[in-house]
Design an enzyme around this catalytic site. Structure first.
Site, PDB file in Angstrom:
ATOM      1  N   SER A 152      28.443  39.732  41.761  1.00 13.79           N
ATOM      2  CA  SER A 152      29.871  39.861  42.067  1.00 13.79           C
ATOM      3  C   SER A 152      30.662  40.101  40.793  1.00 13.79           C
ATOM      4  O   SER A 152      30.236  39.721  39.691  1.00 13.79           O
ATOM      5  CB  SER A 152      30.371  38.563  42.704  1.00 13.79           C
ATOM      6  OG  SER A 152      31.770  38.576  42.814  1.00 13.79           O
ATOM      7  N   TYR A 165      31.519  28.892  43.302  1.00 13.57           N
ATOM      8  CA  TYR A 165      30.905  30.186  43.632  1.00 13.57           C
ATOM      9  C   TYR A 165      30.651  31.059  42.393  1.00 13.57           C
ATOM     10  O   TYR A 165      29.560  31.612  42.239  1.00 13.57           O
ATOM     11  CB  TYR A 165      31.848  30.896  44.606  1.00 13.57           C
ATOM     12  CG  TYR A 165      31.531  32.325  44.951  1.00 13.57           C
ATOM     13  CD1 TYR A 165      30.609  32.634  45.961  1.00 13.57           C
ATOM     14  CD2 TYR A 165      32.179  33.399  44.321  1.00 13.57           C
ATOM     15  CE1 TYR A 165      30.348  33.951  46.321  1.00 13.57           C
ATOM     16  CE2 TYR A 165      31.926  34.715  44.677  1.00 13.57           C
ATOM     17  CZ  TYR A 165      31.010  34.992  45.674  1.00 13.57           C
ATOM     18  OH  TYR A 165      30.749  36.292  46.030  1.00 13.57           O
ATOM     19  N   LYS A 169      27.203  33.367  40.823  1.00 15.43           N
ATOM     20  CA  LYS A 169      27.104  34.816  40.665  1.00 15.43           C
ATOM     21  C   LYS A 169      26.749  35.183  39.225  1.00 15.43           C
ATOM     22  O   LYS A 169      26.007  36.136  38.986  1.00 15.43           O
ATOM     23  CB  LYS A 169      28.396  35.483  41.137  1.00 15.43           C
ATOM     24  CG  LYS A 169      28.589  35.363  42.648  1.00 15.43           C
ATOM     25  CD  LYS A 169      27.445  36.039  43.403  1.00 15.43           C
ATOM     26  CE  LYS A 169      27.512  35.877  44.901  1.00 15.43           C
ATOM     27  NZ  LYS A 169      26.441  36.617  45.603  1.00 15.43           N
TER      28      LYS A 169
HETATM   29  P1  NAD Z   1      29.558  38.018  54.993  1.00 16.34           P
HETATM   30  O1  NAD Z   1      30.019  36.644  55.240  1.00 16.34           O
HETATM   31  O2  NAD Z   1      30.004  39.100  55.904  1.00 16.34           O
HETATM   32  O3  NAD Z   1      27.979  38.092  54.940  1.00 16.34           O
HETATM   33  C1  NAD Z   1      27.191  37.063  54.392  1.00 16.34           C
HETATM   34  C2  NAD Z   1      25.817  37.208  54.978  1.00 16.34           C
HETATM   35  O4  NAD Z   1      24.972  36.207  54.425  1.00 16.34           O
HETATM   36  C3  NAD Z   1      25.810  37.028  56.499  1.00 16.34           C
HETATM   37  O5  NAD Z   1      25.045  38.054  57.097  1.00 16.34           O
HETATM   38  C4  NAD Z   1      25.168  35.672  56.682  1.00 16.34           C
HETATM   39  O6  NAD Z   1      24.434  35.557  57.878  1.00 16.34           O
HETATM   40  C5  NAD Z   1      24.248  35.604  55.481  1.00 16.34           C
HETATM   41  N1  NAD Z   1      23.879  34.250  55.102  1.00 16.34           N
HETATM   42  C6  NAD Z   1      24.710  33.216  54.813  1.00 16.34           C
HETATM   43  N2  NAD Z   1      24.001  32.112  54.516  1.00 16.34           N
HETATM   44  C7  NAD Z   1      22.690  32.464  54.630  1.00 16.34           C
HETATM   45  C8  NAD Z   1      21.478  31.771  54.466  1.00 16.34           C
HETATM   46  N3  NAD Z   1      21.458  30.471  54.132  1.00 16.34           N
HETATM   47  N4  NAD Z   1      20.324  32.444  54.662  1.00 16.34           N
HETATM   48  C9  NAD Z   1      20.322  33.754  55.020  1.00 16.34           C
HETATM   49  N5  NAD Z   1      21.449  34.450  55.189  1.00 16.34           N
HETATM   50  C10 NAD Z   1      22.613  33.819  54.994  1.00 16.34           C
HETATM   51  O7  NAD Z   1      29.994  38.367  53.504  1.00 16.34           O
HETATM   52  P2  NAD Z   1      29.655  39.607  52.553  1.00 16.34           P
HETATM   53  O8  NAD Z   1      30.890  39.925  51.837  1.00 16.34           O
HETATM   54  O9  NAD Z   1      28.954  40.665  53.285  1.00 16.34           O
HETATM   55  O10 NAD Z   1      28.674  38.904  51.510  1.00 16.34           O
HETATM   56  C11 NAD Z   1      27.427  39.449  51.138  1.00 16.34           C
HETATM   57  C12 NAD Z   1      27.179  39.199  49.664  1.00 16.34           C
HETATM   58  O11 NAD Z   1      28.154  39.909  48.913  1.00 16.34           O
HETATM   59  C13 NAD Z   1      27.324  37.727  49.247  1.00 16.34           C
HETATM   60  O12 NAD Z   1      26.293  37.413  48.335  1.00 16.34           O
HETATM   61  C14 NAD Z   1      28.668  37.692  48.552  1.00 16.34           C
HETATM   62  O13 NAD Z   1      28.752  36.676  47.599  1.00 16.34           O
HETATM   63  C15 NAD Z   1      28.681  39.057  47.918  1.00 16.34           C
HETATM   64  N6  NAD Z   1      30.011  39.523  47.508  1.00 16.34           N
HETATM   65  C16 NAD Z   1      30.965  39.773  48.445  1.00 16.34           C
HETATM   66  C17 NAD Z   1      32.207  40.221  48.020  1.00 16.34           C
HETATM   67  C18 NAD Z   1      33.322  40.509  48.965  1.00 16.34           C
HETATM   68  O14 NAD Z   1      34.459  40.703  48.496  1.00 16.34           O
HETATM   69  N7  NAD Z   1      33.071  40.547  50.287  1.00 16.34           N
HETATM   70  C19 NAD Z   1      32.448  40.415  46.666  1.00 16.34           C
HETATM   71  C20 NAD Z   1      31.445  40.144  45.756  1.00 16.34           C
HETATM   72  C21 NAD Z   1      30.221  39.706  46.199  1.00 16.34           C
HETATM   73  C1  RM4 Z   2      33.888  38.008  45.312  1.00 13.04           C
HETATM   74  C2  RM4 Z   2      35.292  38.213  44.849  1.00 13.04           C
HETATM   75  C3  RM4 Z   2      36.119  38.541  46.045  1.00 13.04           C
HETATM   76  C4  RM4 Z   2      35.937  37.444  47.059  1.00 13.04           C
HETATM   77  C5  RM4 Z   2      34.495  37.292  47.402  1.00 13.04           C
HETATM   78  C6  RM4 Z   2      34.232  36.188  48.384  1.00 13.04           C
HETATM   79  O1  RM4 Z   2      33.055  37.658  44.319  1.00 13.04           O
HETATM   80  O2  RM4 Z   2      35.774  37.053  44.221  1.00 13.04           O
HETATM   81  O3  RM4 Z   2      37.470  38.689  45.697  1.00 13.04           O
HETATM   82  O4  RM4 Z   2      36.644  37.785  48.220  1.00 13.04           O
HETATM   83  O5  RM4 Z   2      33.792  37.007  46.255  1.00 13.04           O
END
Ligand code: NAD
Ligand code: RM4
Length: 262
Positions: A152, A165, A169
């Site tokens: 992230s 969090y 990351k």
């Molecule tokens: P989301 O909540 O839509 O998806 C998260 C996924 O992780 C879901 O499919 C959920 O079922 C799965 N999950 C949660 N706990 C789990 C576990 N214990 N075992 C297996 N699967 C599990 O959110 P997202 O934004 O798609 O997040 C995906 C990744 O992207 C995460 O690692 C998150 O930290 C990262 N991320 C997201 C953003 C953002 O802005 N959305 C930014 C940076 C990083």
């Molecule tokens: C990312 C970043 C985004 C937040 C997600 C959950 O790392 O901080 O802004 O929405 O995490």
């Protein structure tokens, strides 16, 4: 001439595992590999079968072969079972995408030790456990491959409500740098993709806070919050033969959010 996404040669039939593929970025990533005609192992935690089935439908609609596999990535025994299931069902993995993650936004003084531990267990321990369990088979198969982890922008910036969090990351990014050294000799590259703000379930509540979304949009040079497909595309790029020599890298996918400081 081939167009991106056309099933072609080595792309078709590749075995791809996407963790946390029930929703969000993981689902979009699974669907992207499905369009290559890949065999896509769709990991989901207990209780998310129905969401994962929707991902499977998208993978199949694109021409891929979905393979549902339940495991809480934080649970070592469940991860080992998942590795065996995939090996028996599909064979050795070619591309591992460590995507599963959680971010329960919370004030610093409201983060108790259980919440701190859970966020670390899913985000960092999970990535470690899955990488260890899955790359054993990749190394033994001797075909090289890819480990791509979803880190992230938060690996490099803080967040007042993400005190639990952000360090996970930073840890995921570091894990990829270490594994790039360990697995490079086996032809397995390890890289991290660093999304900025992408609209998914993880931040739906946060982005709905008064002014938050508008503030982010004003800070992102591309003028919009990201979509899961933006990240899926970057992950897919790193899986291509042209990315063979990229190892231990961090790729921001944030529309320029991070560099827009002044
Ligand atoms: P989301 O909540 O839509 O998806 C998260 C996924 O992780 C879901 O499919 C959920 O079922 C799965 N999950 C949660 N706990 C789990 C576990 N214990 N075992 C297996 N699967 C599990 O959110 P997202 O934004 O798609 O997040 C995906 C990744 O992207 C995460 O690692 C998150 O930290 C990262 N991320 C997201 C953003 C953002 O802005 N959305 C930014 C940076 C990083
Ligand atoms: C990312 C970043 C985004 C937040 C997600 C959950 O790392 O901080 O802004 O929405 O995490």
């Amino acid at each position: 001439m081939t167009t991106p996404g056309t099933p072609q040669g080595a792309q078709k039939g590749r075995v791809v595992l996407v963790t946390g593929a029930a929703r969000g970025i993981g689902r979009a990533t699974a669907a992207r590999f499905g369009r290559d005609g890949a065999q896509v192992a769709i990991n989901h935690p207990p209780g998310e079968r129905e969401h994962a089935q929707e991902t499977a439908r998208l993978v199949a609609a694109g021409g891929g072969t979905p393979f549902l596999v339940e495991a809480d990535v934080a649970d070592p025994a469940a991860v080992e079972r998942m590795a065996v299931e995939i090996d028996q069902g599909l064979g050795p993995v070619d591309v591992l995408v460590n995507n599963a993650g959680i971010c329960p936004f919370a004030n610093f003084y409201d983060i108790d030790i259980d919440l701190w531990e859970r966020v670390h267990q899913v985000n960092l321990r999970g990535a470690f456990l899955v990488a260890q369990a899955i790359t054993r088979g990749m190394v033994a198969a001797g075909k090289g491959g890819r480990v791509i982890s979803v880190s992230s922008i938060s690996a490099h910036v803080g967040g007042a409500q993400q005190v639990h969090y952000c360090p996970t990351k930073a840890g995921v990014s570091s894990l990829m740098k270490c594994l790039a050294i360990v697995l490079g000799p086996a032809g397995i590259t390890c890289n991290a993709v660093l999304p900025g703000a992408i609209a998914t379930d993880i931040n739906a509540e946060d982005l709905a806070r008064p002014g938050k979304r508008q503030y982010f949009e004003s800070r992102i040079p591309m003028g919009r919050i990201g979509r899961p497909e933006d990240v899926a595309g970057a992950i897919w790029l790193l899986s291509q033969p042209e990315a063979d020599y990229i190892n231990g890298a961090e790729l921001l996918v944030d529309g320029g959010f991070f560099v827009n400081l002044q």
